[in-house]
Design a protein around this motif. Structure first.
Motif, PDB file in Angstrom:
ATOM      1  N   GLY A   1     112.183  69.836  27.465  1.00 42.18           N
ATOM      2  CA  GLY A   1     111.391  69.229  26.410  1.00 42.18           C
ATOM      3  C   GLY A   1     109.952  68.829  26.817  1.00 42.18           C
TER       4      GLY A   1
ATOM      5  N   GLU B   1     114.442  70.988  38.349  1.00 42.24           N
ATOM      6  CA  GLU B   1     115.699  70.664  38.051  1.00 42.24           C
ATOM      7  C   GLU B   1     116.484  70.546  39.132  1.00 42.24           C
ATOM      8  OE1 GLU B   1     117.218  68.774  35.626  1.00 42.24           O
ATOM      9  OE2 GLU B   1     119.069  68.990  36.552  1.00 42.24           O
TER      10      GLU B   1
ATOM     11  N   ARG C   1     121.459  74.006  35.312  1.00 37.94           N
ATOM     12  CA  ARG C   1     120.549  73.399  34.293  1.00 37.94           C
ATOM     13  C   ARG C   1     119.209  73.936  34.678  1.00 37.94           C
ATOM     14  NH1 ARG C   1     121.629  69.096  30.965  1.00 37.94           N
ATOM     15  NH2 ARG C   1     119.559  68.078  31.196  1.00 37.94           N
TER      16      ARG C   1
ATOM     17  N   ASP D   1     111.090  61.814  34.037  1.00 43.00           N
ATOM     18  CA  ASP D   1     111.955  61.602  32.596  1.00 43.00           C
ATOM     19  C   ASP D   1     113.447  61.282  33.141  1.00 43.00           C
ATOM     20  OD1 ASP D   1     112.381  61.242  30.006  1.00 43.00           O
ATOM     21  OD2 ASP D   1     112.901  63.452  29.833  1.00 43.00           O
TER      22      ASP D   1
HETATM   23  C1  LIG Z   1     116.817  62.902  30.587  1.00 36.02           C
HETATM   24  S1  LIG Z   1     117.230  64.424  31.501  1.00 36.02           S
HETATM   25  C2  LIG Z   1     115.730  65.388  31.193  1.00 36.02           C
HETATM   26  C3  LIG Z   1     115.338  65.937  29.834  1.00 36.02           C
HETATM   27  C4  LIG Z   1     114.072  66.605  30.246  1.00 36.02           C
HETATM   28  N1  LIG Z   1     112.716  65.994  30.796  1.00 36.02           N
HETATM   29  C5  LIG Z   1     113.603  67.219  28.783  1.00 36.02           C
HETATM   30  O1  LIG Z   1     112.551  66.447  28.283  1.00 36.02           O
HETATM   31  O2  LIG Z   1     114.027  68.079  28.314  1.00 36.02           O
HETATM   32  C6  LIG Z   1     117.404  63.914  32.954  1.00 36.02           C
HETATM   33  C7  LIG Z   1     117.366  65.150  34.150  1.00 36.02           C
HETATM   34  O3  LIG Z   1     117.454  64.730  35.622  1.00 36.02           O
HETATM   35  C8  LIG Z   1     118.634  65.591  36.163  1.00 36.02           C
HETATM   36  N2  LIG Z   1     118.898  64.664  37.259  1.00 36.02           N
HETATM   37  C9  LIG Z   1     120.288  64.142  37.325  1.00 36.02           C
HETATM   38  N3  LIG Z   1     120.475  63.457  38.467  1.00 36.02           N
HETATM   39  C10 LIG Z   1     119.289  63.565  39.019  1.00 36.02           C
HETATM   40  C11 LIG Z   1     118.796  63.098  40.494  1.00 36.02           C
HETATM   41  N4  LIG Z   1     119.762  62.430  41.214  1.00 36.02           N
HETATM   42  N5  LIG Z   1     117.631  63.409  40.760  1.00 36.02           N
HETATM   43  C12 LIG Z   1     116.794  63.900  39.953  1.00 36.02           C
HETATM   44  N6  LIG Z   1     117.148  64.617  38.603  1.00 36.02           N
HETATM   45  C13 LIG Z   1     118.456  64.347  38.422  1.00 36.02           C
HETATM   46  C14 LIG Z   1     119.535  65.810  35.089  1.00 36.02           C
HETATM   47  O4  LIG Z   1     120.271  67.184  35.615  1.00 36.02           O
HETATM   48  C15 LIG Z   1     118.729  66.183  33.721  1.00 36.02           C
HETATM   49  O5  LIG Z   1     118.503  67.253  33.831  1.00 36.02           O
END
Ligand SMILES: C[S@@+](CC[C@H](N)C(=O)[O-])C[C@H]1O[C@@H](n2cnc3c(N)ncnc32)[C@H](O)[C@@H]1O
Length: 454
Positions: A116, A135, A140, A179
């Motif tokens: 997004g 990512e 994902r 994010d």
């Molecule tokens: C809120 S979502 C992101 C949504 C995206 N920015 C959008 O607008 O479509 C957070 C993302 O962080 C990833 N994530 C999970 N643990 C993480 C980590 N330890 N470090 C970095 N990213 C991580 C998740 O897999 C997920 O895809």
């Protein structure tokens, strides 16, 4: 989906009551309403949707009167728009008000799947900017890459790395969006799982993880670079307290955004930090928090030298063919890895070379074609690219039924006059390739993207 108040976790209810005080009943009421439906149009694909209204803090965000079945709209698969909840489109204000987008910049979207913010950033930044869309979770990252290909930008590199891997790129980025993975409070109305998984312990866990992510990636932001930190939560642990922590640990400045009162965003300003809360009873959107931070510390900077990159170029014969497939070919670099050719703006070759040496690349720019015995088979991403030279290809206009048959990878019963690789269009939006043979059309839609809904 509207939620049952009695299903909300009791400690969450208590926390929100303490936080919102008199406004708490309005907040609870809003959770029982249908969430608004919104999309963000792809400005490069010029698609028009009837009956929409503007998401006021954006240029291309639109509310729809109701939720259609997006899977059954071929334009969605052609990247004509991205389905995104409206509050998170506020990123646009942060970028427009705090970043000079008339210049090419290096931008990192660290937690990017499903895409997004990245597709939004791609529409906001200069065409010769580099967007690294990262990512950490491999499956994902594939979905992210698919959505980036649909959007059609050729200046995006999708990576699959842990935040700490970015320590290899000191002072590299002008802008960084985090994010962060969060407890998801703001999405309860749309995602019942987020509500069931919520706990106070998880909020603390998320908060600690968010600090670790910011620490790990901090050195790759330039001095005076901009960090945009966002979550879809309301609680202070994942928002204000993390910003306080950052202020204590680092030399930073929090930037103020101009907001129109009618938008309904709530500004928080406390002890030198600034941020913006989005509550569903005040905005037409879901729960969200965003803060814009300037890094004031000096940082060792990795220099991108103006030397030749180590990428292999396709043969002259292949290159000549490919240059006819794109518009503005003079500014594009084609590279070949094994039999696959990709392209991106030539000004980014060196930077992408550095990324290739330091990170795990899922895709760099646009996949153009596979080379087979000096012949080119167009890649699906080429059809969706905003740099595609349509004049060079025969096209086939499909009605909605044929377009859906094509997207299900079924056989098309149309017999066009012209043979060879043909661009499939739906309402003037390219949705993929077919190879027209004397007696049939070979459907080249990627098997793994095929729609299964009838
Ligand atoms: C809120 S979502 C992101 C949504 C995206 N920015 C959008 O607008 O479509 C957070 C993302 O962080 C990833 N994530 C999970 N643990 C993480 C980590 N330890 N470090 C970095 N990213 C991580 C998740 O897999 C997920 O895809």
């Amino acid at each position: 989906m509207p939620i049952q108040v009695e299903n909300l976790p009791a400690p969450f209810v208590q926390k929100m009551q303490d936080q919102l005080k008199d406004a708490f009943p309005d907040f609870i009421k809003s959770l029982q309403e249908q969430p608004p439906v919104s999309i963000r149009l792809n400005p490069e694909k010029h698609f028009h949707v009837e009956g929409t209204t503007f998401v006021p803090w954006t240029t291309h965000g639109r509310y729809l009167p109701e939720r259609p079945v997006f899977t059954l709209d071929p334009a969605f698969h052609g990247g004509a728009y991205y389905v995104q909840e409206a509050s998170s489109m506020f990123l646009e204000q942060a970028i427009k008000q705090c970043v000079d987008v008339s210049q090419p910049l290096y931008v990192l979207d660290l937690c990017a799947a499903p895409g997004g913010k990245s597709t939004h950033l791609a529409s906001l930044i200069h065409a010769e900017s580099l967007l690294v869309s990262n990512e950490v979770i491999r499956s994902r990252a594939s979905i992210l890459s698919e959505n980036i290909q649909k959007w059609g930008s050729n200046n995006v590199v999708v990576t699959n790395n842990d935040p700490e891997d970015f320590k290899r790129l000191p002072g590299f980025f002008d802008v960084m969006v985090i994010d962060a993975p969060c407890s998801g409070e703001g999405l309860f109305r749309k995602d019942a799982d987020a509500m069931h998984e919520w706990s106070e312990d998880n909020v603390i866990l998320c908060s600690k993880r968010q600090r670790r992510i910011v620490s790990d990636v901090w050195s790759s932001l330039k001095e005076n670079g901009i960090l945009i930190y966002s979550t879809c939560t309301y609680n202070p642990e994942e928002n204000e307290e993390n910003l306080q922590w950052l202020k204590q640990e680092r030399d930073v400045e929090f930037l103020k955004l101009k907001i129109d009162n009618v938008w309904g965003a709530v500004e928080v300003e406390q002890d030198g930090i600034k941020g913006y809360h989005f509550y569903p009873h005040k905005v037409k959107g879901e729960g969200f928090f965003i803060s814009v931070i300037r890094k004031k510390e000096s940082e060792e900077t990795l220099r991108v030298k103006n030397a030749r990159s180590n990428f292999q170029s396709p043969s002259k014969k292949i290159l000549e063919q490919l240059q006819r497939w794109v518009v503005d070919a003079g500014n594009i670099a084609f590279i070949q890895r094994e039999d696959l050719v990709q392209f991106f703006p030539s000004t980014l070759s060196q930077a992408i070379d550095i990324l290739a040496k330091n990170l795990r690349l899922v895709s760099a720019g646009t996949f153009a074609a596979t080379v087979k015995h000096d012949k080119l088979i167009p890649e699906h991403a080429m059809a969706l690219s905003v740099r595609l030279n349509r004049e060079h290809f025969s096209v086939l206009d499909l009605n909605v039924d044929d377009a859906l048959r094509y997207l299900r990878k079924e056989t098309l019963s149309i017999t066009p006059d012209q043979m060879g690789f043909t661009l499939m269009l739906y309402q003037n939006i390219p949705i993929g390739w077919g190879n027209v043979l004397p007696n049939r059309i070979n459907n080249l839609y990627p098997a793994e993207w095929r729609i299964r809904m009838s």
